[in-house]
Scaffold this motif. Structure first.
Motif, PDB file in Angstrom:
ATOM      1  N   GLU A 174       8.260  -1.155  11.272  1.00 57.21           N
ATOM      2  CA  GLU A 174       7.214  -1.349  12.271  1.00 57.21           C
ATOM      3  C   GLU A 174       6.716  -2.795  12.253  1.00 57.21           C
ATOM      4  O   GLU A 174       6.702  -3.455  11.209  1.00 57.21           O
ATOM      5  N   THR A 205      -0.297  -1.764  12.449  1.00 54.45           N
ATOM      6  CA  THR A 205       0.930  -1.679  13.237  1.00 54.45           C
ATOM      7  C   THR A 205       0.650  -1.592  14.733  1.00 54.45           C
ATOM      8  O   THR A 205      -0.358  -1.028  15.164  1.00 54.45           O
ATOM      9  N   LYS A 216       7.200  -0.566  17.270  1.00 56.93           N
ATOM     10  CA  LYS A 216       8.377  -0.273  16.474  1.00 56.93           C
ATOM     11  C   LYS A 216       9.247  -1.525  16.385  1.00 56.93           C
ATOM     12  O   LYS A 216       9.302  -2.320  17.332  1.00 56.93           O
ATOM     13  N   ILE A 245       4.387   2.797  19.809  1.00 54.29           N
ATOM     14  CA  ILE A 245       4.074   3.707  18.714  1.00 54.29           C
ATOM     15  C   ILE A 245       2.965   4.653  19.160  1.00 54.29           C
ATOM     16  O   ILE A 245       2.149   4.297  20.008  1.00 54.29           O
TER      17      ILE A 245
END
Length: 310
Positions: free
Chosen positions: A255, A144, A147, A297
């Motif tokens: 995400e 990830t 967001k 994030i």
């Protein structure tokens, strides 16, 4: 549903293209040069390199080959030479490539083509606003990096704030048909009506020019769409502002991630590389350059819970 023709009749008047030309971006402080002198670069990350599986295979020796559905800033677009891919996703790819000690190669790819390209090994990864879902996790690994946010944008002088479903009751809201945000808005509206609140007047447009004319003229109160795209446009033009945002998987966290073939042995290395860039500040610089700070994030994760199949 308002079509292009009927909307133009309602909102008569000349309008330029909703896609801001390269020259306009340049005038507003966005660097469109192919050289990108302000792009953050990363140092070689030996620990990330050690996390690459011994049997991992790259598409090309010494290269990190990334598929990208190029065409929309701030995610990605073409520089002034009309061939160099620039944007936030190119810069995330550059940081990862640098950390892994490899040269970055971005391959513009149609959205429908990236899954097969990654699975077949044509690409090492795709960095193209891909959301983590449980269904995708069956074939892909994820690291990830942002967001997935949706945003309500209103005319700059409109003082409304939208924090929860009740706040949209009675409003005229623009949304794109067939999108995740439309499904969320429909669920919100259904709950509001059951609670005795006024329904939302949902508006659809198939032309971005007409859409923004509706918002700026007061025919619509708000536009619900991907926060990244709308935030960038708001920052460049100064005509709209954020009235509220929430997860693209509402009520579940969603995400965006670097996507690699499942079991390819690259995800842990990429996750580590991104976390190094979060700690040293390069990650924040990339997001700030493209007005995406709201989507930062605190930590990259490998294969976190994704949006449910249902």
């Amino acid at each position: 549903m308002l079509t292009r023709r009927s909307s133009l009749a309602l909102l008569a008047g000349g309008a330029a293209s909703a896609l801001i030309p390269a020259g306009a971006f340049a005038q507003q402080g966005v660097d469109l040069s192919p050289e990108q002198p302000g792009r953050p670069r990363a140092e070689r990350d030996e620990e990330a390199i050690r996390l690459i599986a011994k049997d991992a295979k790259f598409a090309r020796d010494g290269v990190f080959t990334v598929a990208n559905n190029t065409g929309r800033f701030p995610f990605s677009g073409y520089a002034s030479d009309t061939k160099t891919v620039i944007g936030a996703e190119a810069e995330i790819g550059q940081l990862v490539a640098d950390a892994l000690g490899r040269k970055l190669e971005i391959v513009p790819t149609a959205w429908a083509d990236w899954p097969l390209g990654v699975v077949s090994g044509k690409f090492d990864a795709v960095i193209s606003n891909v959301t983590v879902t449980e269904q995708r996790k069956e074939k892909f690994d994820f690291s990830t990096y942002r967001k997935d946010l949706l945003g309500f944008y209103v005319r700059k002088d409109n003082e409304i704030t939208i924090r929860d479903p009740r706040d949209v009751a009675g409003l005229k809201v623009i949304v794109s048909s067939g999108t995740n945000q439309e499904q969320i808005l429909l669920r919100w509206n259904e709950a509001n009506v059951k609670a005795g609140l006024k329904p939302v007047e949902i508006q659809y447009y198939d032309d971005d020019v007409v859409l923004y004319l509706a918002l700026e003229s007061g025919r619509a109160d708000a536009y619900l769409g991907p926060n990244a795209l709308l935030s960038f446009k708001a920052a460049q033009e100064g005509k709209t502002r954020l009235a509220g945002n929430f997860s693209g998987g509402w009520p579940v966290l969603a995400e965006i991630a670097v996507t690699t073939r499942k079991g390819a042995g690259l995800a842990d290395a990429i996750t580590h590389a991104i976390n190094t860039q979060i700690r040293n500040g390069n990650y924040a610089k990339v997001l700030a350059r493209w007005n995406l700070t709201a989507e930062a994030i605190p930590e990259s994760r490998t294969n976190p819970p994704g949006l449910p199949k249902a």
